[in-house]
Motif scaffolding. Sequence first.
Motif, mmCIF file in Angstrom:
data_model
loop_
_atom_site.group_PDB
_atom_site.id
_atom_site.type_symbol
_atom_site.label_atom_id
_atom_site.label_comp_id
_atom_site.label_asym_id
_atom_site.label_seq_id
_atom_site.Cartn_x
_atom_site.Cartn_y
_atom_site.Cartn_z
ATOM 1 N N PHE A 110 1.087 -61.590 -8.270
ATOM 2 C CA PHE A 110 1.702 -61.295 -6.976
ATOM 3 C C PHE A 110 3.155 -60.860 -7.104
ATOM 4 O O PHE A 110 3.667 -60.150 -6.227
ATOM 5 C CB PHE A 110 1.562 -62.498 -6.045
ATOM 6 N N LYS A 111 3.818 -61.238 -8.199
ATOM 7 C CA LYS A 111 5.195 -60.770 -8.409
ATOM 8 C C LYS A 111 5.250 -59.353 -8.957
ATOM 9 O O LYS A 111 6.193 -58.607 -8.665
ATOM 10 C CB LYS A 111 5.921 -61.709 -9.367
ATOM 11 N N HIS A 112 4.257 -58.976 -9.771
ATOM 12 C CA HIS A 112 4.385 -57.732 -10.525
ATOM 13 C C HIS A 112 3.300 -56.690 -10.249
ATOM 14 O O HIS A 112 3.538 -55.507 -10.510
ATOM 15 C CB HIS A 112 4.391 -58.042 -12.025
ATOM 16 N N TYR A 113 2.137 -57.102 -9.749
ATOM 17 C CA TYR A 113 1.029 -56.158 -9.665
ATOM 18 C C TYR A 113 0.420 -55.987 -8.279
ATOM 19 O O TYR A 113 -0.386 -55.073 -8.089
ATOM 20 C CB TYR A 113 -0.087 -56.570 -10.642
ATOM 21 N N ALA A 114 0.760 -56.812 -7.331
ATOM 22 C CA ALA A 114 0.203 -56.658 -5.986
ATOM 23 C C ALA A 114 0.648 -55.314 -5.404
ATOM 24 O O ALA A 114 1.776 -54.867 -5.652
ATOM 25 C CB ALA A 114 0.652 -57.795 -5.086
ATOM 26 N N PRO A 115 -0.213 -54.654 -4.633
ATOM 27 C CA PRO A 115 0.151 -53.335 -4.098
ATOM 28 C C PRO A 115 1.346 -53.384 -3.147
ATOM 29 O O PRO A 115 2.019 -52.372 -2.948
ATOM 30 C CB PRO A 115 -1.125 -52.870 -3.392
ATOM 31 N N ALA A 205 -3.919 -50.196 -30.764
ATOM 32 C CA ALA A 205 -3.044 -49.655 -29.721
ATOM 33 C C ALA A 205 -3.730 -49.787 -28.370
ATOM 34 O O ALA A 205 -4.468 -48.891 -27.929
ATOM 35 C CB ALA A 205 -2.704 -48.203 -30.020
ATOM 36 N N PHE A 206 -3.517 -50.929 -27.721
ATOM 37 C CA PHE A 206 -4.072 -51.127 -26.383
ATOM 38 C C PHE A 206 -3.338 -50.248 -25.372
ATOM 39 O O PHE A 206 -2.146 -49.966 -25.524
ATOM 40 C CB PHE A 206 -3.945 -52.596 -25.968
ATOM 41 N N LYS A 207 -4.054 -49.877 -24.363
ATOM 42 C CA LYS A 207 -3.439 -49.100 -23.282
ATOM 43 C C LYS A 207 -2.367 -49.943 -22.604
ATOM 44 O O LYS A 207 -2.591 -51.118 -22.291
ATOM 45 C CB LYS A 207 -4.505 -48.679 -22.276
ATOM 46 N N THR A 208 -1.223 -49.355 -22.350
ATOM 47 C CA THR A 208 -0.127 -50.073 -21.712
ATOM 48 C C THR A 208 0.149 -49.591 -20.285
ATOM 49 O O THR A 208 0.769 -50.312 -19.501
ATOM 50 C CB THR A 208 1.169 -49.942 -22.528
ATOM 51 N N GLU A 209 -0.306 -48.387 -19.947
ATOM 52 C CA GLU A 209 -0.012 -47.858 -18.618
ATOM 53 C C GLU A 209 -0.821 -48.580 -17.543
ATOM 54 O O GLU A 209 -2.035 -48.760 -17.696
ATOM 55 C CB GLU A 209 -0.333 -46.353 -18.550
ATOM 56 N N MET A 210 -0.166 -48.950 -16.461
ATOM 57 C CA MET A 210 -0.867 -49.520 -15.315
ATOM 58 C C MET A 210 -1.081 -48.390 -14.303
ATOM 59 O O MET A 210 -0.438 -48.293 -13.256
ATOM 60 C CB MET A 210 -0.060 -50.670 -14.699
ATOM 61 N N ASP A 211 -2.007 -47.479 -14.660
ATOM 62 C CA ASP A 211 -2.305 -46.343 -13.799
ATOM 63 C C ASP A 211 -3.517 -46.664 -12.932
ATOM 64 O O ASP A 211 -3.982 -47.814 -12.873
ATOM 65 C CB ASP A 211 -2.528 -45.080 -14.641
ATOM 66 N N ASP A 212 -4.039 -45.658 -12.251
ATOM 67 C CA ASP A 212 -5.162 -45.901 -11.335
ATOM 68 C C ASP A 212 -6.380 -46.429 -12.087
ATOM 69 O O ASP A 212 -7.099 -47.304 -11.589
ATOM 70 C CB ASP A 212 -5.517 -44.621 -10.583
ATOM 71 N N GLU A 213 -6.641 -45.879 -13.276
ATOM 72 C CA GLU A 213 -7.775 -46.360 -14.072
ATOM 73 C C GLU A 213 -7.621 -47.844 -14.392
ATOM 74 O O GLU A 213 -8.566 -48.625 -14.255
ATOM 75 C CB GLU A 213 -7.884 -45.571 -15.371
ATOM 76 N N ALA A 214 -6.413 -48.236 -14.801
ATOM 77 C CA ALA A 214 -6.165 -49.636 -15.158
ATOM 78 C C ALA A 214 -6.291 -50.531 -13.937
ATOM 79 O O ALA A 214 -6.854 -51.629 -14.015
ATOM 80 C CB ALA A 214 -4.788 -49.769 -15.789
ATOM 81 N N ARG A 215 -5.755 -50.097 -12.810
ATOM 82 C CA ARG A 215 -5.855 -50.925 -11.600
ATOM 83 C C ARG A 215 -7.299 -51.100 -11.165
ATOM 84 O O ARG A 215 -7.707 -52.185 -10.734
ATOM 85 C CB ARG A 215 -5.006 -50.319 -10.485
ATOM 86 N N ARG A 224 -12.172 -52.709 -2.200
ATOM 87 C CA ARG A 224 -12.584 -53.098 -0.843
ATOM 88 C C ARG A 224 -11.523 -52.729 0.169
ATOM 89 O O ARG A 224 -11.836 -52.414 1.328
ATOM 90 C CB ARG A 224 -12.879 -54.596 -0.792
ATOM 91 N N LEU A 225 -10.243 -52.784 -0.238
ATOM 92 C CA LEU A 225 -9.173 -52.421 0.680
ATOM 93 C C LEU A 225 -9.194 -50.929 0.978
ATOM 94 O O LEU A 225 -9.039 -50.516 2.136
ATOM 95 C CB LEU A 225 -7.815 -52.803 0.065
ATOM 96 N N SER A 226 -9.382 -50.115 -0.088
ATOM 97 C CA SER A 226 -9.403 -48.672 0.133
ATOM 98 C C SER A 226 -10.634 -48.242 0.918
ATOM 99 O O SER A 226 -10.586 -47.293 1.702
ATOM 100 C CB SER A 226 -9.347 -47.926 -1.203
ATOM 101 N N ALA A 227 -11.745 -48.971 0.736
ATOM 102 C CA ALA A 227 -12.973 -48.641 1.471
ATOM 103 C C ALA A 227 -12.824 -48.932 2.963
ATOM 104 O O ALA A 227 -13.464 -48.309 3.804
ATOM 105 C CB ALA A 227 -14.153 -49.409 0.921
ATOM 106 N N GLY A 228 -11.964 -49.923 3.285
ATOM 107 C CA GLY A 228 -11.776 -50.282 4.680
ATOM 108 C C GLY A 228 -10.919 -49.290 5.425
ATOM 109 O O GLY A 228 -10.873 -49.286 6.637
#
Length: 228
Positions: A110-115, A205-215, A224-228
């Motif tokens: 909730f500090k770093h990744y919540a939308p 080498a793990f993926k480090t980017e928090m892009d749409d694929e990662a989210r 579920r939020l985007s579907a609503g």
Amino acid sequence: MLKFYYSLAPNPMKVALFLEEAGLPYEAVPVDTRKGEQHAPAFTALNPNAKVPVIVDGASTVFDSSAILLYLAEKSGQFLPDAAERGAMLSWLMFTASGIGPFSGQSVHFKHYAPEPYPYAINRYDFEAWRHWKILNAHLAGKPWMVSGRYTLLDMAVWGWARAVPSALGGAEAWEQLPHVKRVFDAINARPAVQRVNVLRERHAFKTEMDDEARRAMFPQNERLSAG
């Protein structure tokens, strides 16, 4: 040979530490959670919960880091507490699994990744993460290790999550309020096995980017939020 499915998150790393401390031969199999590899059918056949770590030891498949630590300790006969403190070890292991880990993880989320910021959620999980860590810190006051006066699997379990203290609790200054946890954390970090774990951390080498694929892979509930 034992197969160890891992990422660089706290729970896999404490299993990596046990494997290195115990000198157990293993094949490290990276699972890149930001690419969604934990949701592949071949992996969910090992752990239906789609989480790392998992070990496959011959005919035995074990998931959940606490279960793995207990399995490996009993298999190898290493890093177990004195028999009289088995109850204490189980209690603190479950405290770490059900309190330290989840509340620290949710605090990070909730500090770093919540939308968007959710003050109620941030306050709740920050408070509970601190509360659990302070209980652990008080337990360690005047003790060299968690139980039995010696290094056990329980200390490895704490070490895995202690690595996340700055991220979960608001920065490196959080250590000032957890001096006994920091003492144990530093003592473990000085052990040669941790250096071998650090080599493992650099092996893939793990993926480090928090892009749409990662989210999508790590936070599928957001669909579920985007579907609503």
